[in-house]
Design a protein around this motif. Structure first.
Motif, PDB file in Angstrom:
ATOM      1  N   VAL A  96       2.784 -17.840   5.590  1.00 16.06           N
ATOM      2  CA  VAL A  96       1.608 -17.209   6.184  1.00 16.06           C
ATOM      3  C   VAL A  96       0.514 -18.205   6.490  1.00 16.06           C
ATOM      4  CG1 VAL A  96       2.040 -14.994   5.090  1.00 16.06           C
ATOM      5  CG2 VAL A  96       0.578 -16.650   3.945  1.00 16.06           C
ATOM      6  N   HIS A  99      -0.982 -17.762   9.815  1.00 13.71           N
ATOM      7  CA  HIS A  99      -1.625 -16.488  10.115  1.00 13.71           C
ATOM      8  C   HIS A  99      -3.084 -16.519   9.729  1.00 13.71           C
ATOM      9  CE1 HIS A  99       2.520 -14.343   9.738  1.00 13.71           C
ATOM     10  NE2 HIS A  99       2.380 -14.964  10.874  1.00 13.71           N
ATOM     11  N   THR A 103      -4.720 -12.424   6.058  1.00 10.06           N
ATOM     12  CA  THR A 103      -3.318 -12.205   5.729  1.00 10.06           C
ATOM     13  C   THR A 103      -2.936 -13.030   4.512  1.00 10.06           C
ATOM     14  OG1 THR A 103      -2.933 -11.961   8.082  1.00 10.06           O
ATOM     15  CG2 THR A 103      -0.998 -12.242   6.685  1.00 10.06           C
ATOM     16  N   THR A 107      -1.607 -11.734   0.958  1.00 11.37           N
ATOM     17  CA  THR A 107      -0.347 -12.226   0.399  1.00 11.37           C
ATOM     18  C   THR A 107      -0.578 -12.703  -1.026  1.00 11.37           C
ATOM     19  OG1 THR A 107       0.160 -13.039   2.602  1.00 11.37           O
ATOM     20  CG2 THR A 107       1.599 -13.752   0.813  1.00 11.37           C
ATOM     21  N   GLY A 110      -0.715  -9.889  -3.196  1.00 10.93           N
ATOM     22  CA  GLY A 110       0.636  -9.370  -3.406  1.00 10.93           C
ATOM     23  C   GLY A 110       1.380 -10.157  -4.464  1.00 10.93           C
ATOM     24  N   LEU A 113       0.067  -9.206  -7.884  1.00  7.98           N
ATOM     25  CA  LEU A 113       0.588  -7.922  -8.342  1.00  7.98           C
ATOM     26  C   LEU A 113       2.048  -8.053  -8.756  1.00  7.98           C
ATOM     27  CD1 LEU A 113      -0.864  -5.434  -5.707  1.00  7.98           C
ATOM     28  CD2 LEU A 113      -1.508  -5.629  -8.092  1.00  7.98           C
ATOM     29  N   LEU A 114       2.793  -8.841  -7.968  1.00  8.56           N
ATOM     30  CA  LEU A 114       4.212  -8.997  -8.276  1.00  8.56           C
ATOM     31  C   LEU A 114       4.399  -9.634  -9.645  1.00  8.56           C
ATOM     32  CD1 LEU A 114       7.096  -8.738  -7.211  1.00  8.56           C
ATOM     33  CD2 LEU A 114       6.909 -11.045  -6.310  1.00  8.56           C
ATOM     34  N   ASN A 117       3.396  -7.104 -12.460  1.00 12.13           N
ATOM     35  CA  ASN A 117       4.329  -6.015 -12.691  1.00 12.13           C
ATOM     36  C   ASN A 117       5.698  -6.507 -13.128  1.00 12.13           C
ATOM     37  OD1 ASN A 117       2.810  -3.533 -12.041  1.00 12.13           O
ATOM     38  ND2 ASN A 117       2.421  -4.672 -10.181  1.00 12.13           N
TER      39      ASN A 117
ATOM     40  N   PHE C  74     -14.344  -8.243   5.586  1.00  9.00           N
ATOM     41  CA  PHE C  74     -13.386  -8.004   4.532  1.00  9.00           C
ATOM     42  C   PHE C  74     -14.063  -7.569   3.235  1.00  9.00           C
ATOM     43  CE2 PHE C  74      -9.500  -7.487   2.976  1.00  9.00           C
ATOM     44  CZ  PHE C  74      -8.912  -8.479   2.217  1.00  9.00           C
ATOM     45  N   ILE C 258      -8.154  -2.703  -4.242  1.00  9.18           N
ATOM     46  CA  ILE C 258      -7.005  -3.369  -3.634  1.00  9.18           C
ATOM     47  C   ILE C 258      -5.996  -2.350  -3.117  1.00  9.18           C
ATOM     48  CG2 ILE C 258      -4.999  -4.790  -4.206  1.00  9.18           C
ATOM     49  CD1 ILE C 258      -6.824  -6.567  -5.796  1.00  9.18           C
ATOM     50  N   VAL C 261      -7.225  -1.286   0.136  1.00 13.15           N
ATOM     51  CA  VAL C 261      -7.043  -2.377   1.105  1.00 13.15           C
ATOM     52  C   VAL C 261      -5.590  -2.426   1.572  1.00 13.15           C
ATOM     53  CG1 VAL C 261      -6.953  -4.887   1.337  1.00 13.15           C
ATOM     54  CG2 VAL C 261      -8.930  -3.827   0.303  1.00 13.15           C
ATOM     55  N   VAL C 265      -4.240  -2.225   5.359  1.00 11.45           N
ATOM     56  CA  VAL C 265      -3.451  -3.313   5.929  1.00 11.45           C
ATOM     57  C   VAL C 265      -2.071  -2.833   6.333  1.00 11.45           C
ATOM     58  CG1 VAL C 265      -2.302  -5.479   5.391  1.00 11.45           C
ATOM     59  CG2 VAL C 265      -4.670  -5.144   4.733  1.00 11.45           C
ATOM     60  N   MET C 269      -4.798  -2.667  10.421  1.00 14.82           N
ATOM     61  CA  MET C 269      -6.252  -2.687  10.463  1.00 14.82           C
ATOM     62  C   MET C 269      -6.685  -2.433  11.900  1.00 14.82           C
ATOM     63  SD  MET C 269      -7.428  -5.238   7.660  1.00 14.82           S
ATOM     64  CE  MET C 269      -7.804  -6.662   8.598  1.00 14.82           C
ATOM     65  N   VAL C 298       6.853  -3.314  -8.943  1.00 15.67           N
ATOM     66  CA  VAL C 298       7.419  -4.614  -8.567  1.00 15.67           C
ATOM     67  C   VAL C 298       7.859  -4.556  -7.107  1.00 15.67           C
ATOM     68  CG1 VAL C 298       9.247  -6.268  -9.010  1.00 15.67           C
ATOM     69  CG2 VAL C 298       8.190  -5.065 -10.904  1.00 15.67           C
ATOM     70  N   SER C 301       4.784  -4.518  -4.696  1.00 18.96           N
ATOM     71  CA  SER C 301       4.134  -5.799  -4.435  1.00 18.96           C
ATOM     72  C   SER C 301       5.050  -6.717  -3.626  1.00 18.96           C
ATOM     73  CB  SER C 301       3.707  -6.484  -5.736  1.00 18.96           C
ATOM     74  OG  SER C 301       4.513  -6.116  -6.793  1.00 18.96           O
ATOM     75  N   PHE C 302       6.341  -6.613  -3.891  1.00 18.80           N
ATOM     76  CA  PHE C 302       7.279  -7.434  -3.140  1.00 18.80           C
ATOM     77  C   PHE C 302       7.236  -7.064  -1.665  1.00 18.80           C
ATOM     78  CE2 PHE C 302      10.670 -10.306  -2.784  1.00 18.80           C
ATOM     79  CZ  PHE C 302      11.614  -9.797  -1.925  1.00 18.80           C
ATOM     80  N   LEU C 304       4.814  -5.746  -0.097  1.00 16.72           N
ATOM     81  CA  LEU C 304       3.547  -6.189   0.478  1.00 16.72           C
ATOM     82  C   LEU C 304       3.642  -7.620   0.968  1.00 16.72           C
ATOM     83  CD1 LEU C 304       0.568  -5.424   0.911  1.00 16.72           C
ATOM     84  CD2 LEU C 304       0.092  -6.492  -1.289  1.00 16.72           C
ATOM     85  N   ILE C 305       4.225  -8.484   0.143  1.00 15.05           N
ATOM     86  CA  ILE C 305       4.361  -9.888   0.511  1.00 15.05           C
ATOM     87  C   ILE C 305       5.242 -10.008   1.763  1.00 15.05           C
ATOM     88  CG2 ILE C 305       5.188 -12.144  -0.223  1.00 15.05           C
ATOM     89  CD1 ILE C 305       4.709 -11.255  -3.082  1.00 15.05           C
ATOM     90  N   MET C 308       3.404  -8.969   4.853  1.00 13.57           N
ATOM     91  CA  MET C 308       2.426  -9.938   5.304  1.00 13.57           C
ATOM     92  C   MET C 308       3.102 -11.101   6.014  1.00 13.57           C
ATOM     93  SD  MET C 308      -0.707  -9.223   4.888  1.00 13.57           S
ATOM     94  CE  MET C 308      -0.262  -7.604   5.427  1.00 13.57           C
ATOM     95  N   ILE C 309       4.279 -11.441   5.545  1.00 14.37           N
ATOM     96  CA  ILE C 309       4.972 -12.561   6.171  1.00 14.37           C
ATOM     97  C   ILE C 309       5.547 -12.155   7.525  1.00 14.37           C
ATOM     98  CG2 ILE C 309       6.928 -14.146   5.954  1.00 14.37           C
ATOM     99  CD1 ILE C 309       6.536 -14.107   2.978  1.00 14.37           C
ATOM    100  N   PRO C 312       2.174  -8.930   9.810  1.00 13.04           N
ATOM    101  CA  PRO C 312       0.837  -8.842   9.222  1.00 13.04           C
ATOM    102  C   PRO C 312      -0.068  -7.820   9.885  1.00 13.04           C
ATOM    103  CG  PRO C 312       1.115 -10.907  10.418  1.00 13.04           C
ATOM    104  CD  PRO C 312       2.444 -10.257  10.389  1.00 13.04           C
ATOM    105  N   ILE C 315       1.908  -1.452  10.190  1.00 14.99           N
ATOM    106  CA  ILE C 315       2.862  -0.608  10.920  1.00 14.99           C
ATOM    107  C   ILE C 315       2.332  -0.232  12.299  1.00 14.99           C
ATOM    108  CG2 ILE C 315       4.038   1.593  10.932  1.00 14.99           C
ATOM    109  CD1 ILE C 315       4.199   1.493   7.976  1.00 14.99           C
TER     110      ILE C 315
END
Lengths: 302, 395, 334
Positions: A96, A99, A103, A107, A110, A113-114, A117, C74, C258, C261, C265, C269, C298, C301-302, C304-305, C308-309, C312, C315
């Motif tokens: 990223v 980006h 973003t 990330t 994220g 959080l990962l 958890n 932001f 968060i 947010v 996202v 946005m 888990v 969050s996965f 989400l990453i 973003m990759i 970004p 949807i």
């Protein structure tokens, strides 16, 4: 007076911890302009790595264990976290990088959080208690102030690691490269510096420092749980901003300031305001001098 | 368009099973507790006590031939989660009664929901007086903090001869605040001095700041009515700071983990509790033997109270089965109309309220008009990582 | 100075549009009322709970989208404003409500919601003015900081329950009121964005310096958007408290900020539809996966990453359901 000095000692102790964690934040921000939200969680992983390594190497004996054992625990935690930092950078942050900053920030959230958890899943949400691998001894100082050997260790380790980092950044070629990349990444790569490798190196060091902080904390405050990195992470970030983000000595100053302010507020006013102090300091510095105490103001080019 | 369809499909899949009703055939009891989190041993102990009682009841043929089933929800030790858990138990699982919680803050979050739904709630170990004040459907089988705080204050003043005590209370917990308040009042009225009153928040890792403030006032003891996880760490850090005076506490200390966390630092400290495993009363010893064979460990007071709460409920249901079989049948089946069900729940509530001299493991249980139990407390001392009985104080 | 008023819009254009579609409001309200009496009563209360929480999250997501998505600022402190609104509304209803007299329960509830929104708007103004000077990362952290300060301040106020929470709030937020608020919120924001004020906000997002040099009073607009977003967050908070019957500051940590947010996202946005869809999805999905509780977060969050990759922009990106509809129609006629 005695109470004040004692609170000061307690505060400086925490200040050292915040400084160590803040160093990681400040270095990554200096290079990538990214707030690595996951840094606090890397700290948490460091604590757990230390916890489990004590178990693996059978070091949980009553009365503590020798210097070799302690060094081993540190080594496992620091190396493990350095590796984790590199993995995070390669898999989540590199893709990223092109980006928008927003973003990248999300990330980072994220990843944070990962880690949290996954930690709850793997380690269990209940707190674990770090065994005393170094037995606690109270030392009485003049003016009735007490300090434990753990706190002295924290101070010594923090100072040592920070001096080491200063040495690396200002006296080695790698350090010079790091400074160049933080100044202007594209220009540095044009000058032939392998920016990607420098970035990896930065993450590794930052994460290792966080792990060291975690082990030191685990000695004095033996409760560890998967969410333990959340608050210290944010406070360390505030400390980095306080001192000037991107500025290594700044992180140290910020950390100490944070630790002392927090402890004094908790001791003299109310412990519930302890967390608010961190954010209040942040707001004040952002409004008064956003570049931080030791930072240089950067003007925006239109 | 496809996205919309997919969305509706997902919604349908999700909402479909949730909209299904309940099946009847057994007596469904709800339980909520902190099975995870910093007070996890509370939830787990209560759970084991309740499970043992229900298992015995079912082995003895249930109530009038109907089996009992417990639905357990974890609230992670958080009041917001407790509210959600009770909501689910009452609305979705349609339980006839709720057992829980241990921590008063969590009980205070769940009680209004039970009260509003007209489902009786029996708390095994919440001692803050506000819990039963929520409404007439809320009961408890333990003593309340005005009694417990007074016990410790009297013990400190009279038995230990202390005149100067500092307080360290947990601001996150109704229990801690209530107990500290009563202790302070009683101790001062006896003629003692409270030289310091500091606070922390449940979950803190560093207590040195408030401890240093207390130390500066030279106390002869520190009253720390918190929960075991924090108290263990407080003891450690107090010793690190050079504080050698004993710590005093309440039943929130009761956990096998206390000595594990506190280590040698907690030796020489005292706390009030609901029962002592040293008690030679045959009822107590039989319970301990049963618990041991089921779980391979000695029960703590929390487990004993869970056991008593569940047994009380079973007893009341048995009485109901005899006295009012129609109402009982309504509770068992799932299909009765709302009014009939609410009437049956009210009948259950009335029967619980009339409990007199129920022989519990933690003492004889009589519920007064405020729906609290009048029972004696015991004071325990921690020596060599074990609890030893010091004295029993009657209400 | 454009004042932030709930439902009033900023200036004549938006207000006119809402009022002229007033003839839509009466049947809409009747429909919602019917749904509340019929559907909500028949459905399992657990399902109703999910629907109501979705509605509250929609209001949160759409209002945050105004700040983050449309104005490009932001903010990570939305939960703080939700808290202000929630507690203000609860405090009014519990402490002042009884003095309004018997049978005034509903009025007390509605007034409390307005008070909550106003209180949150005031907080937004107070916080917005100093912090909106900052850019990007610094703004994010400053808002995060303020969110936490608000939370800790509330934690220290005894009459709001302190660390033990605020119980016994009258349970007045049902399906009807929540979705009426949702409808109001969505219509308001949709109209706002389509007005010239909305275009000003978009210009600030795209290039603030250029907008400023073209004469757009950027600070004024940024603060206004912030205040409006906070007001709606406060409204959501008021509804939240009146539904849960119990408020605790633990529900308003930066984790909550968060979560909102992430909804914005994920949805995209700059897309109101996206915010609505994501809010519903991210409320329903965790409940549906309740059994897999540990894995759920888990996975979440996965994803989400990964999102973003790979995508970004979320949807819906910056598109609304209207443009999707247009595309379909043009494709069919082509």
């Amino acid at each position: 007076m005695q109470e004040f000095l004692q609170q000061l000692v307690n505060g400086v102790s925490w200040g050292g911890i915040y400084a160590l964690i803040a160093l990681g934040y400040t270095m990554v921000y200096g290079i990538l302009r990214l707030i690595n939200f996951a840094h606090g969680d890397v700290y948490m992983v460091g604590a757990y790595l230390a916890f489990y390594s004590v178990g693996w190497f059978g070091l949980a004996r009553e009365g503590g264990v020798g210097v070799a054992g302690v060094v081993l625990v540190f080594a496992v935690a620091m190396l493990g976290c350095a590796a984790l930092g590199i993995v995070i950078e390669r898999s989540a942050y590199k893709p990223v990088r092109r980006h928008s900053k927003l973003t990248a920030l999300i990330t980072a959230i994220g990843v944070s959080l990962l880690l949290e958890n996954a930690g709850i899943l793997i380690f269990g949400a209940d707190p674990k208690f770090f065994p005393q691998i170094i037995e606690s001894r109270t030392i009485r100082m003049p003016a009735g102030v007490v300090i434990t050997n753990h706190q002295i260790l924290i101070l010594c380790c923090s100072c040592f690691l920070m001096l080491l980092l200063q040495l690396v950044i200002y006296r080695t070629k790698v350090g010079k490269a790091m400074r160049a990349v933080s100044f202007n990444r594209d220009a540095a790569s044009l000058m032939g510096i392998a920016t990607d490798r420098i970035i990896i190196f930065t993450f590794a060091i930052g994460s290792a420092l966080a792990a060291a902080a975690a082990v030191l904390v685990a000695l004095t405050n033996p409760k560890i749980d998967p969410l333990m990195g959340l608050l210290p992470g944010i406070k360390a970030f505030v400390a980095a901003v306080l001192g000037g983000i991107g500025n290594v000595p700044g992180a140290v100053v910020g950390g100490l300031l944070m630790g002392v302010a927090e402890t004094l507020v908790a001791g003299y006013i109310s412990s519930t305001l302890r967390d608010a102090i961190a954010f209040s300091l942040l707001i004040v510095i952002l409004l008064v001098k956003p570049s931080g105490i030791l930072g240089k103001a950067v003007s925006e080019k239109v | 368009m496809k996205r919309l369809l997919g969305g509706f499909l997902l919604l349908g899949i999700v909402l479909g099973p949730l909209a299904c009703g309940q099946k009847g055939g057994d007596l469904v009891i709800g339980e909520y507790g902190s099975l995870t989190g910093p007070t996890a041993t509370f939830g787990k102990s209560t759970n084991k006590g309740i499970a043992l009682a229900i298992r015995h009841a079912n082995e003895a043929g249930g109530v009038g031939g109907t089996m009992l089933r417990v639905v357990t929800e974890d609230d992670q030790g958080k009041p917001e989660e407790a509210a959600t858990a009770v909501n689910k138990l009452v609305s979705q699982d349609q339980v006839i009664a709720v057992l829980g919680e241990v921590a008063s803050s969590n009980s205070l979050a769940g009680a209004p929901i039970c009260q509003k739904a007209g489902v009786p709630m029996i708390s095994p170990s919440s001692t803050n007086e506000k819990v039963t004040e929520v409404g007439d459907f809320i009961f408890r089988v333990c003593f309340i903090d005005p009694f417990q705080g007074a016990v410790m204050a009297k013990f400190a003043f009279q038995s230990l001869g202390l005149t100067r005590v500092g307080i360290l209370r947990d601001l996150r917990s109704d229990y801690s605040i209530g107990l500290a308040g009563v202790f302070r009042q009683t101790f001062e009225s006896l003629g003692g001095t409270i030289c310091a009153d500091e606070s922390y928040q449940q979950g803190d890792v560093d207590f040195r700041a408030p401890l240093t403030a207390i130390l500066a006032t030279r106390p002869q003891a520190i009253f720390a009515p918190g929960y075991y996880t924090d108290v263990g760490l407080i003891a450690r850090q107090a010793r690190d700071l050079g504080i050698t005076v004993p710590l005093l506490g309440g039943d929130g200390w009761d956990s096998p983990k206390l000595t594990e966390i506190g280590g040698k630092a907690i030796d020489g400290c005292f706390f009030s509790n609901h029962y002592s495993s040293d008690d030679q009363n045959p009822v107590v010893q039989e319970f301990i033997a049963n618990y041991r064979s089921a779980y391979d460990e000695v029960p703590d007071a929390i487990a004993a109270l869970g056991y008593d709460a569940a047994r009380l409920l079973v007893h009341v249901l048995t009485v109901m089965h005899t006295e009012d079989p129609d109402a009982f049948a309504v509770l068992v089946g799932g299909g009765a109309g709302r009014e009939k069900r609410q009437a049956a729940q009210r009948k259950l509530r009335d029967l619980i309220a009339s409990t007199r001299d129920f022989p519990g493991v933690t003492g004889s249980i009589t519920l007064d008009e405020r729906r609290n139990a009048l029972k004696p407390a015991v004071v325990l001392k921690i020596e060599d990582q074990k609890y030893t009985f010091v004295e029993r104080i009657a209400p | 100075m454009a004042r932030a008023e709930r439902g009033g819009g900023t200036g004549g254009g938006a207000a006119r549009r809402i009022l002229t579609s007033a003839w839509l409001w009466v049947p809409a309200a009747l429909l919602l009322f019917g749904l509340e009496k019929g559907l909500a009563a028949a459905l399992n209360p657990y399902v109703v709970r999910i629907l109501i929480l979705s509605g509250i999250n929609i209001i949160l997501a759409v209002s945050l989208n105004l700040i983050n998505g449309f104005t490009g600022q932001f903010s990570l402190g939305h939960a703080g404003f939700m808290a202000v609104g929630g507690y203000a509304a609860a405090a009014f209803d519990v402490y002042v409500g009884p003095y309004l007299g018997p049978g005034m329960g509903l009025a007390a509830f509605l007034i409390s919601l307005v008070i909550g929104a106003i209180a949150a708007a005031a907080a937004g103004l107070l916080i917005g003015i100093p912090t909106l000077r900052l850019r990007g990362d610094y703004l994010a952290i400053a808002t995060l900081g303020f969110g936490e300060i608000i939370r800790v301040l509330i934690l220290n106020l005894e009459f709001l329950g302190g660390a033990r929470g605020f119980p016994n709030i009258p349970p007045r937020a049902n399906f009807f009121w929540v979705y009426l608020a949702v409808a109001g919120c969505v219509v308001f924001h949709a109209n706002l964005i389509r007005s010239r004020h909305g275009r000003a906000l978009l210009s600030i997002r795209d290039d603030e310096i250029a907008a400023e040099s073209l004469g757009v009073p950027t600070t004024r607009y940024k603060v206004t958007a912030f205040v409006i977003g906070s007001a709606f967050a406060g409204l959501a908070g008021g509804l939240f408290g009146h539904y849960l019957m119990y408020l605790h500051t633990n529900s308003f940590t930066f984790m909550k900020s968060i979560e909102v947010v992430i909804m914005v996202v994920l949805g995209g946005m700059g897309s109101i539809t996206g915010s609505i869809a994501a809010a519903i999805g991210l409320t329903v999905l965790p409940e549906a996966l309740r059994e897999f509780r540990e894995y759920r977060m888990v996975l979440y969050s996965f994803l989400l990453i990964v999102l973003m990759i790979t995508r970004p922009q979320g949807i819906f990106g910056t598109r609304e359901i209207g443009s999707l509809w247009m595309k379909l129609r043009s494709r069919r006629s082509a």
